[in-house]
Design a protein around this motif. Sequence first.
Motif, PDB file in Angstrom:
ATOM      1  N   GLY A  70       0.829  -1.194   0.000  1.00 14.81           N
ATOM      2  CA  GLY A  70       0.000   0.000   0.000  1.00 14.81           C
ATOM      3  C   GLY A  70       0.867   1.249   0.000  1.00 14.81           C
ATOM      4  N   PHE A  71       0.356   2.304  -0.601  1.00 12.31           N
ATOM      5  CA  PHE A  71       1.123   3.534  -0.695  1.00 12.31           C
ATOM      6  C   PHE A  71       1.238   4.204   0.676  1.00 12.31           C
ATOM      7  CE2 PHE A  71      -0.781   3.527  -5.120  1.00 12.31           C
ATOM      8  CZ  PHE A  71       0.353   2.978  -5.694  1.00 12.31           C
ATOM      9  N   VAL A  72       2.350   4.899   0.877  1.00 12.05           N
ATOM     10  CA  VAL A  72       2.644   5.587   2.134  1.00 12.05           C
ATOM     11  C   VAL A  72       2.809   7.068   1.828  1.00 12.05           C
ATOM     12  CG1 VAL A  72       4.227   5.764   4.088  1.00 12.05           C
ATOM     13  CG2 VAL A  72       3.765   3.513   3.049  1.00 12.05           C
ATOM     14  N   ASP A  73       1.890   7.880   2.320  1.00  9.95           N
ATOM     15  CA  ASP A  73       1.887   9.328   2.113  1.00  9.95           C
ATOM     16  C   ASP A  73       2.575   9.961   3.322  1.00  9.95           C
ATOM     17  OD1 ASP A  73       1.323  12.002   1.724  1.00  9.95           O
ATOM     18  OD2 ASP A  73      -0.807  11.706   1.285  1.00  9.95           O
ATOM     19  N   ALA A  74       3.779  10.484   3.112  1.00  8.26           N
ATOM     20  CA  ALA A  74       4.642  10.855   4.237  1.00  8.26           C
ATOM     21  C   ALA A  74       4.436  12.268   4.772  1.00  8.26           C
ATOM     22  CB  ALA A  74       6.105  10.666   3.841  1.00  8.26           C
TER      23      ALA A  74
END
Length: 431
Positions: A70-74
Amino acid sequence: MTGDLLLGQTLGFTGDPFAAPWEEVAVHRRRGGVLVDRGRIRAVGEADALRAAHPQARVHDYGQALISPGFVDAHMHYPQTPIVASWGKRLIDWLNGYTFPQEARLANPAVAGEAAEMTLDLAVAHGTTTLASFCTIHLHSADIFFEAAAARGMRVVAGRTCMDRNAPGDLRDDPRSAHDESHTLITKWHGRGRATYAITPRFSPTSSPEQLEALGALWAANPTCLMQTHLSEQTDEVAWVRELFPDARDYLDTYERYGLLGERGVYGHAIHLEPREIDRLAEVGAAVVHCPTSNAFIGSGLFDMGLARRLAVGLATDTGGGSSFSMLRTMAAAYEIAQLRGAALHPAELMWLATEGSARALHLGGVVGRLAEGAEADLVVLDLASTPAIAQRAARAESFWDMLFPTIMMGDDRAVLSVWIGGREVEEERP
């Protein structure tokens, strides 16, 4: 073992494609599988071998779709979701014209709850399973965000935003309340379930030296917390910092002198850095976060992806200054900005930034963002032919990367076939 067996194309990494040739660290399987059980990835390999080894597993066959972490929005701001894509402002005007009035509305817990629910739903719909958010100065804004994430089983990073000057009166705190309320939230949330607390001064122009010092002391007393803030986003912001801190060597020094520079520091934007600042960030092992749609949308400048050779670099939407909730669109913007600086980022580098790179920036490397045994089972399944325009281009692809790249450049939430959080498919939980 029973569990769930996801079949399709898979993409993982054995290392950092900015530290080694991407060909050496990217692992693509045209017919791969991921075994998930009790919230974790238990095995990754060839589909046929996994089916034979785990005949009792429930099979989810996604055909030619891509199974990815899953994408990780930092770096993002959940309170600003209602003002995303607002017209015509640079940073300081954006704050005064849009951000501060919107954040003041979150004094009402119902407004904060609506923004948190909407933000997390939009993130998941776009394949994002972990995000790091700034809250507002209101203690309940952090409580509400952590509670909404916990209800979804999501791993998140967040913190109460601290400001005691250069902001409207109803959004200002003071050094003591910033310290004490942040401490209360750390005690309540940090390390609870899938929550990580980040001590959160908005940026040095909105914190007095006394507040920065108080937050530095809080971080020293709670060293496993992250510390998130903004750094060198726009040139007029940098000039303002020079006026406010005339004795500081540079922008980064306004944090460093008060104990807010360290390995677990996460600094958003970092576009207009001085050589000393780059050296110090590298020396302490701090992370910077590239926010390309925001940087373009409010005219901040062109991030230097060459920093990824020396620093941990994450990738982020920066909504609502950023103009999209999609990490696919964010990858596309990162590609475009790198092109303007004379570099063409490979699809492997872009996917790594949106998954393992961002996880590493948040000190969650190996926990999320990784397709490997033992990692938490947060996954996104991408249709690589989700629209007619993408499908016709993918049909002509001569390699996997040639097939993936159109989805990076033109994809959106329509490309998201399925999302798994904590080993459970989100679609199956919807009424």
